[in-house]
Design a protein around this motif. Structure first.
Motif, mmCIF file in Angstrom:
data_model
loop_
_atom_site.group_PDB
_atom_site.id
_atom_site.type_symbol
_atom_site.label_atom_id
_atom_site.label_comp_id
_atom_site.label_asym_id
_atom_site.label_seq_id
_atom_site.Cartn_x
_atom_site.Cartn_y
_atom_site.Cartn_z
ATOM 1 N N GLN B 58 0.867 -1.179 -0.118
ATOM 2 C CA GLN B 58 0.077 0.054 0.125
ATOM 3 C C GLN B 58 0.897 1.088 -0.157
ATOM 4 N N ARG B 59 2.266 1.125 -0.056
ATOM 5 C CA ARG B 59 3.060 2.168 -0.178
ATOM 6 C C ARG B 59 2.588 3.092 -1.409
ATOM 7 N N LYS B 60 2.792 4.547 -1.341
ATOM 8 C CA LYS B 60 2.242 5.218 -2.527
ATOM 9 C C LYS B 60 3.451 6.032 -2.937
ATOM 10 N N ALA B 302 11.527 -17.905 -11.392
ATOM 11 C CA ALA B 302 10.825 -18.348 -10.276
ATOM 12 C C ALA B 302 11.279 -17.356 -9.078
ATOM 13 N N PHE B 303 10.344 -16.914 -8.468
ATOM 14 C CA PHE B 303 10.449 -15.854 -7.569
ATOM 15 C C PHE B 303 10.116 -16.470 -5.976
ATOM 16 N N LYS B 304 10.968 -16.402 -5.165
ATOM 17 C CA LYS B 304 10.793 -16.767 -3.566
ATOM 18 C C LYS B 304 9.699 -15.954 -3.048
ATOM 19 N N PRO B 305 9.108 -16.317 -2.054
ATOM 20 C CA PRO B 305 8.220 -15.519 -1.308
ATOM 21 C C PRO B 305 8.990 -14.331 -0.851
ATOM 22 N N VAL B 306 8.391 -13.319 -0.473
ATOM 23 C CA VAL B 306 8.798 -11.918 -0.084
ATOM 24 C C VAL B 306 9.363 -12.279 1.415
ATOM 25 N N ALA B 307 10.451 -11.727 1.942
ATOM 26 C CA ALA B 307 10.892 -12.110 3.153
ATOM 27 C C ALA B 307 10.397 -11.312 4.336
ATOM 28 N N THR B 308 10.010 -10.156 3.953
ATOM 29 C CA THR B 308 9.285 -9.367 5.085
ATOM 30 C C THR B 308 7.592 -9.948 5.355
ATOM 31 N N ILE B 309 7.620 -10.489 6.444
ATOM 32 C CA ILE B 309 6.293 -11.149 6.897
ATOM 33 C C ILE B 309 5.954 -10.443 8.338
ATOM 34 N N MET B 310 4.624 -10.410 8.582
ATOM 35 C CA MET B 310 4.049 -9.591 9.556
ATOM 36 C C MET B 310 4.235 -10.344 10.917
ATOM 37 N N ILE B 325 12.404 -9.654 15.637
ATOM 38 C CA ILE B 325 12.006 -9.044 14.744
ATOM 39 C C ILE B 325 10.535 -9.006 14.032
ATOM 40 N N GLN B 326 9.639 -8.123 13.901
ATOM 41 C CA GLN B 326 8.388 -8.188 13.320
ATOM 42 C C GLN B 326 8.290 -7.355 12.008
ATOM 43 N N GLY B 327 7.978 -7.471 11.061
ATOM 44 C CA GLY B 327 7.889 -6.697 9.809
ATOM 45 C C GLY B 327 6.931 -5.618 10.148
ATOM 46 N N LYS B 328 7.439 -4.348 9.927
ATOM 47 C CA LYS B 328 6.268 -3.224 9.907
ATOM 48 C C LYS B 328 6.245 -2.701 8.550
ATOM 49 N N GLY B 329 5.738 -1.571 8.452
ATOM 50 C CA GLY B 329 5.620 -0.963 7.143
ATOM 51 C C GLY B 329 4.667 -1.614 6.070
ATOM 52 N N ARG B 330 4.723 -1.377 4.844
ATOM 53 C CA ARG B 330 4.137 -1.754 3.797
ATOM 54 C C ARG B 330 4.682 -2.609 2.941
ATOM 55 N N HIS B 331 4.122 -3.934 2.803
ATOM 56 C CA HIS B 331 5.119 -4.958 1.932
ATOM 57 C C HIS B 331 4.040 -5.470 1.058
ATOM 58 N N ASP B 332 4.648 -6.087 -0.110
ATOM 59 C CA ASP B 332 3.849 -7.072 -0.921
ATOM 60 C C ASP B 332 3.779 -8.652 -0.316
#
Lengths: 363, 363, 363, 363
Positions: B58-60, B302-310, B325-332
């Motif tokens: 949702q980043r703009k 082939a793309f791996k899953p995004v590393a930033t998870i919530m 650590i816990q993902g913050k911010g806005r990620h895919d």
């Protein structure tokens, strides 16, 4: 702009056609004072040479390497290292039938169309014979890597649908001993038997089969790889894809990783015994953000089946008429046993290059 | 020796960090007199930009591109084309928690160790934001390819274990229309529905998932690719593997080809309607001996899953203590919908480069 | 294959036209953790900028540099450093008379013929304005060299037939102070007076005059330069010859050396005070066999007179008709005062590159 | 990063030491279908080989070249051309006295310090013997240029202070005939006599002397050269400065141009007979803005005197003790007679490279 040079700092240029005078390679950028063990280089070439066993081509080439420059009193001098491998067993007439027809899934048609001329004898420059020059250069790269304790270890992981189980490498020596103990170069003895039987049976049918090679690099230091384009795995991928017959490359979790969740795939950092940072799993294949992270580097290479088969095949000739062709000469029923040293050589060249490229602090 | 340049003749250099002033790219070697459609470049960027739909971050960022040089009265002049994309929505404080801990399966640890310093805000240079610069450059490459009738067409072929059927491309326009008709960018409408539902569900769990992108290049002329190292598929492979999160590349028959027999795999040559040489099958993926053969070029990434998870994850900090650590911010939740234009851009750059490198006759 | 990149490891790519949005440069390969003094970079640019004095062009450009990437908290991060210099004082209409005629001894005709299109405003890409980007990059190179104690020191040694005596440099600071003490940038005050009067008089005649710049590099370590093609002096020569208006380069004994006997010219080796090897004379100019030998590096650069004069000149137009042209706008009567920082910048770039290329032992 | 490769598209890599097995060169990027006249290549080498006359070294080497790859049925195939020149007359013991002392104005000291090891026999890699490989490659470049009507014509213009008058070249053949008619390779017969006497007298004194070579390139098309760094004259300059013993390079008006007024120096454009644009004078030396303008390319190269003299000289040894050295072996009293083909070879390599780089329109 031609493409016969590989590497940026540890840089090789190969030359030669399968049925010309000789093939060879120049290495530019090898550091000075590296002791060169000529016997080791020859041993590497012997692992690639034709005529090794019943499951390789019966062509005979000693592939004897001669060093022309760059070595003085057994050590590199920092000047270009030229290595020459004369061509010996060139039965060029075996290939006269190729002059005017395009062999299916070979490079005859594309070379002829691109250059307007081609050395049709045995594939000329497109022959996998060129990879002997890579193996010679890769052996020098391996000697360089050994001074840093880095080992490059490949083996045949699949032939057709026969897959070896994952190998847990304890020591490099043990792995190599196990792999070289059988003619298919698979480190799992039971699977090796199966693979050999498979290739032998396919050979008798005049057919060929594909396979896969797995490669592990042990003791790679943290920090190799140059973002954003020359990522370590990207250069490894290009190196592998530049080998004849390679159709696929994956590292770490690879294609399977694309089916996983982030929560499964993430490699959790922990502190190792020696105080260094490690990861609990290694889906990253030893590379994060394009830079080695100190874990084992793990990748896999897929080889298509050899295109020369002993069956009659339809094709076209240079004038556009339908034609028939049948493989003659002496060919491999499966390339992977001889591809193991090639995969290792190209991996060693990439590692040596990145080791020398990795200079990031102010002097 | 750093690695921020790609290509030999059509050559790009990218720069910029995710939370710096701007990112951008210089293209050197674009031929003169090519009409530049700025709107087209922007449209390509819009396909990659964040905040497009519910299944992307949702980043703009408007990702508005500005051309600084190399264009005069709407045409290229043969001088370097510099393009700038200012960074807008930089919530750097979202990333302050990353300063001292290493996010799992990110590049924090490797960058810090390699360089001894890192811009920790949003991944800095290792952020996939850098790929916007590639998309801008790739758009110029596409404009060049279009003058030769060449189309580069990718779409999402898998999300996790959901695979799209093979798409039979009739026209480029139709394929594009179908693909852009859904937010996941899969050209098969039914599978697209399924993929969207899957990603949305995973997003709600705070998790991420991998996927695959297929790419087809239509109307590539015979002769592109430079043996023996800069084979067309080897350069495509490197280009794809240099994209963030890519773990695998295959072309033509790919990994499956390694399980086939030569008699099944060989592509038989025939004469096409227009008098040209074609092959009945295309296991070669449009490339033989490293050179394009005039058939469609086909490859898969082939793309791996995004590393930033919530989720909360274990890790270590820079001092070697265990940390969380816990993902913050806005990620895919899944990168592939936004990766389609990146795959196309990199493929277009490789093709444009090889088109200009292919000069083999005496002038 | 275009030529807007210079250097192999410390590598710059410049972009921009004199009357476009901006000019700029990307440095790739600068080591990490180098403190960047932005004020120093600006000061270097100020020495090159137009409008400094009565003997330079009266055009006004602040040449304010902005860094877009590669620096974090005052230090380099190892990622590309992008620097932008907006164009300000673009009186493009001053150049509309150039659109259809070719100015004598300018690049109008060759650019138009090579590219089939040209940005005719103020020379476009061929304008010496491009060298501002080099000075910005060269300032970063100087900062790198300073960490190793290396000083690059140039000054105006001739204007027309007025030659300065040889300068015996005691300290870098003193040399710089003396040189910057006059507007012609000659380190010999008496000659400087003469030169200024000469240029001023030629300016009033609407004419221009050539000159020479001498450069000395102090404290260069032994070992820089890469035989056989990338000899240190060969790369310095190319760097200098790539600067607008340069017509000649010599190092050490130079052209005069070609008139000498071997017995006069040989530099005898002796042991210096600190135990190092030195030579009694320095006809070698600090470079032997293409490699720095620890003595001062000494070279000289010849600049032709500026082509734009305020006289009416015969020429031809694009259609092949005879035409007349007269210089308008604001131009330099002599380039060498502003060329001093450009010579230093290019020399610093060569030195920084070779410093980072010089990696010859086994790690 | 080593420096044994020259050129971007027509690219050569040389290897070999003066007293090793062989020296040689690989050409990568030569277009396909170029007829190769092996006799012509050998003739070029014969002009450079030692032992030609009383004013060259009396060493005997046949310098017989052998082509190993890249040629098929008399034509280039677009694959790398490898050429080998075995070393024959290696009296290595002549050089055993060099092992521990550094010969003044040779590369012994710098090589030893840079690499920590050196092949001391006859200069090893730093020997001018390496230029034989350049002459072989340059001969292939000349064959390429001849297909475009381009001639590269050099001769000895000075020996010490003896200067030849300017030569007005009527035809290439006539110029070559006149030049090859005397052993010093000066195209002015009267000056040649004087030069020969001078060199002979200096030889008898056991001394050596410097000289200059002028080069003219006829029929160069408009458009060669790649701004802003790879200007045609900058690449020519680097090529010349990379030749052993070269200390200076100038083109067009050169150093003299720096003493001229703009109103004297500007080359006025006029229309030639055949409708093409020409200039009345050629102070630009055939290059404007770094791009050839269709006029003759004119440059001059300064060679220092050979460092090996038959006098006793002071020096130091590797341990830092004062030592004495006296030239032994067989050496040239003046290099310029044998340097003419080297200058031509390097110029031909630059021109061939830029001819192939010059691709500026949209395909």
């Amino acid at each position: 702009m031609a493409g016969n040079t590989f590497g940026q700092v540890f840089r090789i240029t190969t030359f030669g056609e399968s049925h010309g005078e000789a093939i060879g390679v120049i290495i530019d950028g090898c550091p000075a004072q590296l002791p060169i063990d000529l016997e080791f280089i020859q041993t590497e070439l012997d692992r690639r040479k034709p005529g090794q066993s019943k499951i390789t081509t019966q062509r005979k080439e000693s592939d004897t390497v001669k060093i022309l420059s760059g070595i003085f009193e057994g050590k590199t001098t920092g000047t270009p290292i030229a290595m020459l491998i004369p061509n010996e067993d060139q039965r060029s007439k075996d290939y006269s039938h190729n002059q005017d027809v395009f062999r299916p899934s070979h490079a005859d048609y594309t070379y002829q169309t691109k250059y307007g001329i081609r050395d049709h004898r045995g594939g000329g420059r497109s022959s996998a014979r060129e990879t002997a020059a890579r193996v010679a250069a890769g052996a020098v790269a391996k000697l360089l890597l050994k001074t840093q304790g880095i080992d490059v270890l490949a083996h045949v992981s699949s032939v057709g649908k026969i897959d070896a189980p994952n190998i847990n490498i304890t020591t490099a020596d043990e792995f190599i001993a196990q792999r070289e103990n059988n003619i298919v170069r698979c480190a799992d003895p039971a699977t090796a038997e199966e693979m050999i039987a498979c290739i032998d049976s396919i050979r008798k049918q005049g057919d060929t089969i594909g396979g896969k090679v797995n490669c592990t690099i042990l003791n790679c230091p943290v920090g190799l790889g140059e973002p954003v384009f020359d990522k370590l795995h990207a250069d490894l991928g290009k190196a592998m894809l530049s080998i004849n017959a390679v159709h696929g490359f994956e590292y770490g979790s690879g294609f399977t990783g694309s089916e996983m969740l982030g929560s499964e795939h993430n490699d959790v950092f922990v502190h190792g015994n020696a105080g260094q940072v490690k990861t609990l799993t290694n889906f990253s294949g030893g590379v994060q953000g394009g830079i080695s992270n100190g874990m084992s580097i793990e990748f896999k290479v897929a080889f298509k089946p050899v295109a020369t088969i002993m069956h009659s095949q339809n094709t076209v000739d240079a004038e556009g008429n339908a034609a028939q062709i049948q493989g003659k000469g002496r060919h491999d029923p499966c390339v992977v046993p001889r591809a193991v040293p090639i995969v290792e050589a190209m991996a060693a060249l990439v590692l040596a290059d990145h080791l020398l490229r990795n200079r990031t602090s102010v002097l």
